[in-house]
Design an enzyme around this catalytic site. Structure first.
Site, short mmCIF file in Angstrom:
data_model
loop_
_atom_site.label_atom_id
_atom_site.label_comp_id
_atom_site.label_asym_id
_atom_site.label_seq_id
_atom_site.Cartn_x
_atom_site.Cartn_y
_atom_site.Cartn_z
N ASP A 71 -26.71 -85.25 7.79
CA ASP A 71 -25.44 -85.90 7.44
C ASP A 71 -25.69 -87.02 6.45
O ASP A 71 -26.81 -87.52 6.33
CB ASP A 71 -24.72 -86.41 8.70
CG ASP A 71 -25.49 -87.47 9.46
OD1 ASP A 71 -26.72 -87.32 9.58
OD2 ASP A 71 -24.88 -88.45 9.92
N GLU A 135 -26.56 -89.01 12.25
CA GLU A 135 -27.42 -90.19 12.27
C GLU A 135 -26.68 -91.37 11.67
O GLU A 135 -26.83 -92.50 12.11
CB GLU A 135 -28.71 -89.92 11.49
CG GLU A 135 -29.83 -90.93 11.77
CD GLU A 135 -29.76 -92.16 10.90
OE1 GLU A 135 -30.40 -93.17 11.27
OE2 GLU A 135 -29.10 -92.16 9.86
ZN LIG Z 1 -31.21 -91.73 7.05
#
Ligand SMILES: [Zn+2]
Length: 380
Positions: A71, A135
């Site tokens: 992501d 994340e």
């Molecule tokens: Zn990262």
């Protein structure tokens, strides 16, 4: 045919995977890893997609793990990009796009290294990739979901490498063996509103908040430790929003962020701040409310086998001996550390989260070579 990590990075950058959108990135990775002989499992939880891939026997004595994310953060000021953010165009030796450094190149370099490695020199053990699509967001259903799933399915890693960018300026100059903790405290002080000319009929929370912020930010939290810089407390905002010139406000709010080393825990710091807030509230006869959000505790994997393994591989490939750092924000290593020894190594992260994020194409190849050497030495 060896996997080209630059081409794979470009393909991943073309997937618009702004958290929590999968954007095709994990589907692509699953396809590449499956063709490379890995057994892949999608571990999706909540709105988030994650991918677990293993080559080799489940429960092997030696399992090398890699953790990363596909992501990316939003584009920010899209008009300010001089290159299209999801097309992975290469100009003057740089590949441009959101996620180019943070961290699709890291994921691509490790996937390419791992596939070539297990095909050319099948190791006595297993290689695992735990890749999350969350994340950059809350990370509630990301790496933690993968680790939870692993625990219930008898999957394990003996050691883990996180592939976040770790080098400030020069390829190879730093790896991370830990991270500081991070917590944020939100204070609200409440007095009694009144006329500025009749303060005896009011209770002004402003001097109390000023006192508390001074007390908190004046304290030297520590002088630093063996592996960490000194802890730091920063006042981020003091908000009252009072437009009047003749009104004592009833409320004021403030926010404080602490980046703390292994001298402290979030619990100790919470207790300390609560005590100071209570003292000030009593002295000024006003109400105080404190809420705390903990992003992560500090952690360190003390220098040893894993940091030696990574450090030697980096030095062999780049000629640079990496510093063992604990600086920067938090990372998903904070979750992995509960599972197994973990260190982080990746390329230069100068343009992370910026407009015109880009990665030096040469570094992607270097990173693959470093990861390949780490795998080879680990299983040697
Ligand atoms: Zn990262």
């Amino acid at each position: 045919m060896p996997i080209d990590p630059v081409a794979l990075t470009a393909e991943l950058v073309r997937c618009p995977s702004i958290t929590p959108h999968e954007g095709g990135a994990l589907v692509l990775l699953e396809d590449v890893l499956t063709k490379g002989g890995f057994t892949c499992t999608r571990v999706d939880r909540g709105d988030v997609s994650n991918l677990y891939a293993r080559w080799g026997r489940q429960g092997a004595n030696r399992t090398f793990g890699f953790n990363g994310h596909t992501d990316v953060v939003p584009l920010g000021d899209e008009a300010a990009w001089t290159m299209p953010p999801f097309e992975a165009e290469i100009k003057d030796g740089y590949l441009y796009g959101r996620g180019a450094t943070d961290m699709k190149s890291g994921v691509a370099a490790f996937a390419a290294a791992a596939i070539d490695f297990v095909q050319n020199t099948p190791p006595d053990g297993a290689v695992v990739l735990a890749i999350t699509g969350d994340e950059e967001g809350d990370a509630v259903d990301g790496t933690t979901a993968l680790l939870d799933w692993m625990a219930t399915n008898n999957e394990a890693m003996s050691v883990c490498l996180v592939g976040e960018p770790t080098c400030p300026d020069v390829m190879g100059e730093a790896m991370k063996i830990g991270r500081r903790g991070s917590m944020t405290a939100f204070f609200t002080m409440t007095g009694v509103q009144g006329h500025a000319a009749y303060p005896h009929r009011a209770k002004n929370p402003m001097p109390a908040m000023a006192r508390l912020m001074d007390v908190l930010s004046s304290r030297v939290l520590d002088e630093g430790t063996t592996h960490f810089d000194p802890s730091s407390l920063q006042v981020l905002t003091i908000d009252t929003g009072n437009p009047a010139t003749n009104v004592i406000p009833s409320h004021t709010k403030a926010t404080v962020n602490i980046r703390f080393n292994d001298t402290h825990s979030s619990a100790d710091l919470t207790t300390w701040m609560q005590e100071e807030a209570d003292k000030v509230a009593a002295a000024f006869d006003i109400q105080v409310d404190m809420r705390v959000r903990v992003s992560g505790e500090s952690f360190v994997t003390p220098p040893g086998d894993l940091s030696d393994l990574v450090g030697k591989a980096v030095e062999s490939e780049t000629g640079v001996k990496p510093e063992l750092s604990t600086t920067g924000g938090t990372s998903d290593a904070r979750f992995v550390k509960h599972h197994c020894p973990v260190v982080e190594f990746g390329l230069v992260g100068k343009t992370m989260h910026q407009v015109d994020e880009r990665v030096a194409v040469e570094q992607i190849g270097q990173l693959k070579a470093i990861y390949t050497r780490i795998l080879r030495d680990y299983f040697a």
